[in-house]
Structure formats: structure tokens, C-alpha cells
Design a protein around this motif. Structure first.
Motif, PDB file in Angstrom:
ATOM      1  N   ILE A 294      41.723  40.286   0.647  1.00 18.39           N
ATOM      2  CA  ILE A 294      42.809  39.310   0.584  1.00 18.39           C
ATOM      3  C   ILE A 294      43.358  39.091   1.996  1.00 18.39           C
ATOM      4  CG2 ILE A 294      43.444  39.901  -1.783  1.00 18.39           C
ATOM      5  CD1 ILE A 294      45.849  41.426  -0.672  1.00 18.39           C
ATOM      6  N   GLN A 295      43.937  37.940   2.202  1.00 18.70           N
ATOM      7  CA  GLN A 295      44.537  37.577   3.490  1.00 18.70           C
ATOM      8  C   GLN A 295      46.026  37.891   3.457  1.00 18.70           C
ATOM      9  OE1 GLN A 295      44.373  33.362   4.210  1.00 18.70           O
ATOM     10  NE2 GLN A 295      44.919  33.519   6.367  1.00 18.70           N
ATOM     11  N   TYR A 296      46.569  38.384   4.572  1.00 18.72           N
ATOM     12  CA  TYR A 296      47.999  38.690   4.606  1.00 18.72           C
ATOM     13  C   TYR A 296      48.749  37.927   5.692  1.00 18.72           C
ATOM     14  CZ  TYR A 296      46.818  41.962   8.423  1.00 18.72           C
ATOM     15  OH  TYR A 296      46.361  42.520   9.598  1.00 18.72           O
ATOM     16  N   SER A 297      48.048  37.148   6.530  1.00 18.75           N
ATOM     17  CA  SER A 297      48.724  36.405   7.597  1.00 18.75           C
ATOM     18  C   SER A 297      47.800  35.308   8.102  1.00 18.75           C
ATOM     19  CB  SER A 297      49.102  37.340   8.747  1.00 18.75           C
ATOM     20  OG  SER A 297      49.707  36.627   9.819  1.00 18.75           O
ATOM     21  N   THR A 298      48.375  34.353   8.815  1.00 18.17           N
ATOM     22  CA  THR A 298      47.562  33.360   9.517  1.00 18.17           C
ATOM     23  C   THR A 298      47.470  33.688  11.002  1.00 18.17           C
ATOM     24  OG1 THR A 298      49.496  31.942   9.890  1.00 18.17           O
ATOM     25  CG2 THR A 298      48.190  31.528   7.896  1.00 18.17           C
ATOM     26  N   LEU A 299      48.166  34.740  11.431  1.00 20.33           N
ATOM     27  CA  LEU A 299      48.198  35.108  12.841  1.00 20.33           C
ATOM     28  C   LEU A 299      47.073  36.077  13.177  1.00 20.33           C
ATOM     29  CD1 LEU A 299      52.029  35.789  13.243  1.00 20.33           C
ATOM     30  CD2 LEU A 299      50.793  33.685  13.823  1.00 20.33           C
ATOM     31  N   PRO A 300      46.597  36.086  14.415  1.00 20.97           N
ATOM     32  CA  PRO A 300      45.649  37.118  14.843  1.00 20.97           C
ATOM     33  C   PRO A 300      46.292  38.497  14.730  1.00 20.97           C
ATOM     34  CG  PRO A 300      45.772  35.332  16.455  1.00 20.97           C
ATOM     35  CD  PRO A 300      46.891  35.108  15.485  1.00 20.97           C
ATOM     36  N   SER A 301      45.468  39.528  14.672  1.00 21.40           N
ATOM     37  CA  SER A 301      45.983  40.882  14.438  1.00 21.40           C
ATOM     38  C   SER A 301      47.019  41.301  15.473  1.00 21.40           C
ATOM     39  CB  SER A 301      44.828  41.881  14.421  1.00 21.40           C
ATOM     40  OG  SER A 301      44.114  41.797  13.220  1.00 21.40           O
ATOM     41  N   TRP A 302      46.754  41.026  16.770  1.00 26.11           N
ATOM     42  CA  TRP A 302      47.661  41.506  17.807  1.00 26.11           C
ATOM     43  C   TRP A 302      49.040  40.886  17.661  1.00 26.11           C
ATOM     44  CZ3 TRP A 302      49.911  38.046  21.203  1.00 26.11           C
ATOM     45  CH2 TRP A 302      49.315  36.773  21.284  1.00 26.11           C
ATOM     46  N   LEU A 303      49.097  39.613  17.236  1.00 27.63           N
ATOM     47  CA  LEU A 303      50.383  38.950  17.080  1.00 27.63           C
ATOM     48  C   LEU A 303      51.039  39.338  15.760  1.00 27.63           C
ATOM     49  CD1 LEU A 303      52.290  37.067  18.475  1.00 27.63           C
ATOM     50  CD2 LEU A 303      51.042  35.113  17.522  1.00 27.63           C
ATOM     51  N   SER A 304      50.232  39.474  14.718  1.00 27.38           N
ATOM     52  CA  SER A 304      50.764  39.919  13.431  1.00 27.38           C
ATOM     53  C   SER A 304      51.361  41.320  13.549  1.00 27.38           C
ATOM     54  CB  SER A 304      49.652  39.906  12.376  1.00 27.38           C
ATOM     55  OG  SER A 304      50.112  40.405  11.148  1.00 27.38           O
ATOM     56  N   PHE A 305      50.723  42.177  14.343  1.00 26.34           N
ATOM     57  CA  PHE A 305      51.224  43.538  14.551  1.00 26.34           C
ATOM     58  C   PHE A 305      52.589  43.519  15.224  1.00 26.34           C
ATOM     59  CE2 PHE A 305      51.657  47.360  17.185  1.00 26.34           C
ATOM     60  CZ  PHE A 305      51.470  48.353  16.239  1.00 26.34           C
ATOM     61  N   LEU A 306      52.805  42.561  16.130  1.00 27.91           N
ATOM     62  CA  LEU A 306      54.072  42.496  16.849  1.00 27.91           C
ATOM     63  C   LEU A 306      55.210  42.025  15.958  1.00 27.91           C
ATOM     64  CD1 LEU A 306      52.962  40.984  20.294  1.00 27.91           C
ATOM     65  CD2 LEU A 306      53.609  43.354  19.808  1.00 27.91           C
ATOM     66  N   VAL A 307      54.942  41.063  15.064  1.00 27.98           N
ATOM     67  CA  VAL A 307      56.025  40.436  14.307  1.00 27.98           C
ATOM     68  C   VAL A 307      56.176  40.984  12.892  1.00 27.98           C
ATOM     69  CG1 VAL A 307      55.828  38.320  15.653  1.00 27.98           C
ATOM     70  CG2 VAL A 307      54.562  38.516  13.521  1.00 27.98           C
ATOM     71  N   ASP A 308      55.135  41.579  12.327  1.00 29.20           N
ATOM     72  CA  ASP A 308      55.230  42.036  10.941  1.00 29.20           C
ATOM     73  C   ASP A 308      54.187  43.113  10.671  1.00 29.20           C
ATOM     74  OD1 ASP A 308      55.811  42.389   8.325  1.00 29.20           O
ATOM     75  OD2 ASP A 308      55.197  40.401   7.633  1.00 29.20           O
ATOM     76  N   GLN A 309      54.489  44.352  11.043  1.00 23.58           N
ATOM     77  CA  GLN A 309      53.535  45.445  10.891  1.00 23.58           C
ATOM     78  C   GLN A 309      53.353  45.847   9.431  1.00 23.58           C
ATOM     79  OE1 GLN A 309      54.232  48.776  13.502  1.00 23.58           O
ATOM     80  NE2 GLN A 309      55.007  47.477  15.142  1.00 23.58           N
ATOM     81  N   GLU A 310      54.347  45.582   8.587  1.00 26.39           N
ATOM     82  CA  GLU A 310      54.274  46.016   7.197  1.00 26.39           C
ATOM     83  C   GLU A 310      53.343  45.146   6.362  1.00 26.39           C
ATOM     84  OE1 GLU A 310      55.584  48.753   5.856  1.00 26.39           O
ATOM     85  OE2 GLU A 310      56.189  49.255   7.902  1.00 26.39           O
ATOM     86  N   ALA A 311      53.018  43.942   6.845  1.00 24.62           N
ATOM     87  CA  ALA A 311      52.207  43.035   6.037  1.00 24.62           C
ATOM     88  C   ALA A 311      50.831  43.614   5.739  1.00 24.62           C
ATOM     89  CB  ALA A 311      52.077  41.684   6.749  1.00 24.62           C
ATOM     90  N   ALA A 312      50.188  44.208   6.743  1.00 22.52           N
ATOM     91  CA  ALA A 312      48.856  44.774   6.543  1.00 22.52           C
ATOM     92  C   ALA A 312      48.898  45.937   5.562  1.00 22.52           C
ATOM     93  CB  ALA A 312      48.276  45.227   7.879  1.00 22.52           C
ATOM     94  N   LYS A 313      49.914  46.798   5.683  1.00 24.67           N
ATOM     95  CA  LYS A 313      50.023  47.939   4.778  1.00 24.67           C
ATOM     96  C   LYS A 313      50.243  47.472   3.338  1.00 24.67           C
ATOM     97  CE  LYS A 313      51.969  50.987   8.325  1.00 24.67           C
ATOM     98  NZ  LYS A 313      53.124  51.841   8.719  1.00 24.67           N
TER      99      LYS A 313
END
Length: 289
Positions: A221-240
């Protein structure tokens, strides 16, 4: 052209050299602009704080009188500088917020574009005519994922951000689509935690299918439209959150299968694995059963 190595070569084959160049240019420009903005904001606030400190100290010296126990008045210049520093901070914050929003929107438009992509013909794929999930909701990386692999024997199920409203709903939908495609008869289910924008390494996915003799069911499943490095900066909980939701949905579907036949033949539970994310994505914590 320039020699490409490893992941870049895979992306060039997957996206095409022009699209890869555009993605690299967009990411570079956005990164440079954000870095410059943060540097300027930091320098501006540092200069303003130093100026305010000097004027405030001057106001203290001028406002107090010898022997007086009352608090010295704040000099008009110091008050003006304080208000200016506050206004600068609010302005910089607003500009950063608008910049992040524009970045988010830019990647969202890239994710929504179906240019050069067509729905898979094989019913074992999400996004096909037989699928429970519409092809245009899978996201750009998800659409690539379901269009690859060995359709004759393997199953690939994927739910994008717009396929359902929440992580739990996306995970349940992806698992239901996997079962719709015959996943109950697959000897192994592989849950994949993706990178930020839903990318799955095509070589790793194909290797998993080959290791299972071409009879694996891959679910993601997809959790963001952002690349990993940017998603990690703004929303680390999304991947978990997405990883836990996928694991729970797979485990629940496995436990709901009849005791005989399919992956639970001989009274054994289906082998259900949640794989690590490719290229630096965050891993969801495992939940013991």
C-alpha cells in the motif's frame, strides 16, 4: 548518455530517461530552494535577535534612573524591533509552510499522472478490469508495480492513497483484491512496505517471485506522494502506520482461511512475511501473534 549504476539504471528503464531527468531536476530545484530559504531565514533571525539585544540593553540603560526600584521603560526602538522580529518570524514560517505545500502539490500531480501507463490486462493484477481497485488510484509507482513481474503465475495487489481513505482501509482493500485474484491458493504472501511515494524495487519484487517459484502473492500500500527523504522529514509515523496496517490485514486474512486447502493445507498457517522497505524506507514494527 551518462553511465547509470544500480538504482538509477533500474529507474531509467522503469520511467524512461526523459522522466527520470525531469524527476531529478524537480527534486534538485526544490532541494536547493528549501535549503536557501532555511539558510536565509536562519541568518535573518540571528541578525534580528542581535540587533534587538543591543537596542534592549540600550533601553535598559536609558530607562532606569539611579536609585530607582521601578522597572525601566522599554525604548521605542527596542519595541519596534521586537515587533519587527515577530513579524519576520511569522513571515518566514508562512513562506516555509507555503513552500512545503507547493512541494506536496507538485509531487501529488506527478503521482496522479497516468502518462505512458496502461492498466494491466491480467486479472491477477490490481488495476485490471477484474480488480476491485481502479487503476488511476494506484499512484504512479503502484501502477508501475502492477504492470511488471510474471502475470502468468504471480499475484500483485496494490492500493494507492486515493484507493481508500485510511491505512487500515487501504490494507484491507489490497488484501481483498489479492484474495480476489486467487491469493488463497498462493503458497506464500509477501507484504511489502514501500518507499514514501509507493515505489517498490522491481528487481527485489521479481526476485521474491522467483524464489517462490513464481507462485507468490505480493501486497503493498502507498502512504505518501512524497519521496522517502522528504516524507521522513515531515511525517515519520506514516510509514509505521502503513506497515502495521498491512501486517494486520494480512494476518487477519490468513487466520480467516479454511483449515484445509490453499496456504493452510495440512493444518499449517500460510507463510506471511512483511518485507523490509527498499532504498531506505522506514520499517513498521513487527507484531507478535
Amino acid at each position: 548518455g551518462w553511465p547509470l549504476s544500480g538504482g538509477l539504471r533500474v529507474q531509467a528503464v522503469q520511467l524512461g530517461a526523459p522522466q527520470l531527468a525531469v524527476n531529478a531536476l524537480v527534486a534538485t530545484v526544490i532541494g536547493v530552494l528549501l535549503a536557501a530559504l532555511l539558510v536565509l531565514a536562519g541568518r535573518g533571525l540571528r541578525a534580528a535577535s542581535r540587533r534587538f539585544a543591543r537596542l534592549f540593553q540600550r533601553g535598559l540603560r536609558q530607562g532606569g534612573s539611579p536609585g530607582s526600584t521601578s522597572s525601566p521603560a522599554l525604548a521605542p526602538g527596542s519595541l519596534a524591533l521586537l515587533l519587527g522580529a515577530l513579524a519576520t518570524t511569522l513571515t518566514v514560517g508562512a513562506v516555509v509552510a507555503l513552500g512545503l505545500f507547493a512541494t506536496w502539490e507538485s509531487f501529488a500531480r506527478i503521482d496522479a499522472s497516468t502518462s505512458g501507463q496502461r492498466p494491466p490486462a491480467d486479472p491477477s493484477r490490481s488495476g485490471s478490469a477484474a480488480s476491485l481497485i481502479a487503476f488511476n488510484t494506484l499512484g504512479r509507482e503502484g501502477r508501475d508495480f502492477v504492470s511488471q513481474g510474471t502475470p502468468a503465475t504471480s499475484i500483485r495487489a496494490f492500493a494507492g492513497l486515493t484507493s481508500a481513505a485510511t491505512d487500515d482501509e487501504r490494507a484491507e482493500l489490497a488484501v481483498r483484491d489479492m484474495l480476489r485474484a486467487g491469493g488463497a491458493d498462493a503458497p506464500i504472501w509477501i507484504g511489502i512496505t514501500t518507499t514514501g511515494n509507493g515505489q517498490i524495487d522491481p528487481v527485489a519484487a521479481q526476485a521474491a517471485e522467483d524464489a517462490a517459484g513464481g507462485r507468490a502473492a505480493l501486497v503493498a500500500i502507498q502512504y505518501s506522494t512524497l519521496p522517502s527523504w522528504l516524507s521522513f522529514l515531515v511525517d515519520q509515523e506514516a510509514a509505521k502506520s502503513a506497515g502495521v496496517a498491512l501486517y494486520d490485514a494480512l494476518a487477519a486474512a490468513r487466520d480467516a482461511l479454511p483449515p484445509a486447502g490453499g496456504p493452510r493445507s495440512g493444518g499449517r498457517r500460510a507463510r506471511c512475511a512483511v518485507g523490509p522497505p527498499p532504498r531506505g524506507g522506514a520499517t513498521a514494527p513487527a507484531r507478535p501473534r
